[in-house]
Design a protein around this motif. Sequence first.
Motif, short mmCIF file in Angstrom:
data_model
loop_
_atom_site.label_atom_id
_atom_site.label_comp_id
_atom_site.label_asym_id
_atom_site.label_seq_id
_atom_site.Cartn_x
_atom_site.Cartn_y
_atom_site.Cartn_z
N THR A 1 4.70 -26.81 28.61
CA THR A 1 4.47 -26.85 27.16
C THR A 1 5.77 -27.22 26.45
O THR A 1 6.81 -26.59 26.68
CB THR A 1 4.01 -25.46 26.66
OG1 THR A 1 2.86 -25.10 27.42
CG2 THR A 1 3.69 -25.47 25.18
N THR B 1 8.25 -22.71 28.20
CA THR B 1 8.30 -23.67 27.09
C THR B 1 9.60 -24.48 27.14
O THR B 1 10.65 -23.96 27.50
CB THR B 1 8.21 -22.95 25.73
OG1 THR B 1 9.18 -21.89 25.71
CG2 THR B 1 6.83 -22.38 25.48
N ASP C 1 2.26 -22.10 33.06
CA ASP C 1 1.44 -21.90 31.87
C ASP C 1 2.18 -21.21 30.74
O ASP C 1 1.71 -21.21 29.59
CB ASP C 1 0.18 -21.09 32.23
CG ASP C 1 -0.70 -21.88 33.19
OD1 ASP C 1 -0.65 -23.13 33.11
OD2 ASP C 1 -1.37 -21.26 34.03
#
Length: 325
Positions: free
Chosen positions: A179, A153, A150
């Motif tokens: 992400t 990146t 979560d």
Amino acid sequence: MKTLNALLGAVAALSLFAVSANAQTYPERSITMVVPFSAGGPTDTVARLVAESMSKDLGQQIIVENVGGAGGTLGAGRVAQADPDGYTVLLHHIGMATSATLYRKLAYDTLNSFEYVGLVTEVPMTIVARKDLEPTDLKGLVDYVKANKDTVTVANAGIGAASHLCGMMFMSAVETPLTTVPYKGTGPAMTDLLGGQVDIMCDQTTNTTKQIQGGTIKAYAVTSPERLKVFPDLPTTAEAGLPNLQVGIWHGIYAPKGTPAEITERLSKSLQVALKDPNVVARFGELGTAPSSDADATPAALKAKLEGEIARWKPVIEAAGQYAD
Ligand code: ASP
């Protein structure tokens, strides 16, 4: 009517003559080479090395213009619209093939809006991270991203870019969506990786070699089948446990559709000269890549490569069902 037809025939003959006359004296002024990513990135680095050497051979300056955005499709679109006179060319990579499927609507037709000059080089990718990311090897990185999915990146140069493709392959190999952070090129993405604003990136060795050697970023693996001379200690993805993550980023030079064959042939000959230039060969070697052969630096070889690569990636992208638009 007869007179009108005769007149039209004469005009057509004259313009044909003008084209071949221009082709014979080409180039008479500077040429723009569009790079569809930011300055300072890997595609830009390859383009500038080759452009400098081709300029010497052609006796005219090749000026590199960076038109980044939308994973390389903006720059390709710019060249598709340019006059087909040999004074605007495009240096693009594998994204030329993948974007043909990733984008259901493009401002150009990948196979019908361009003429071909030749292949330039095929560059391996490296999986890299900001210097202070905890894991020290690829297995550790896989565990880390699974545990921190979560927050981790991944930088890329937009949908259709090589870094996007490699990043998707990584996420699919580790079965963990992460992400992504898009940039106009991996030049600016590297700046953020160095600054610690983004965690991971998969990028060509032409952008990562200096940083890996300088220890300013962490490197986990190279996506080529064999280890590279420039990093003998860096394992391949296959050795490090991700055998399906293998990809080479081929680069080619294109011209707008309708550019006379004499001109694309002249550019191709010049490309072949540049790819044997000792300076280009040495710099490519230092950056973990090698120049294409004379046989590959031809219009026919690039056309075949692009067609083959569109066919190769289409089912993969369609099966993933992830499009840019
Ligand atoms: N390496 C970039 C990519 O992901 C492009 C670039 O910035 O040259 O395609």
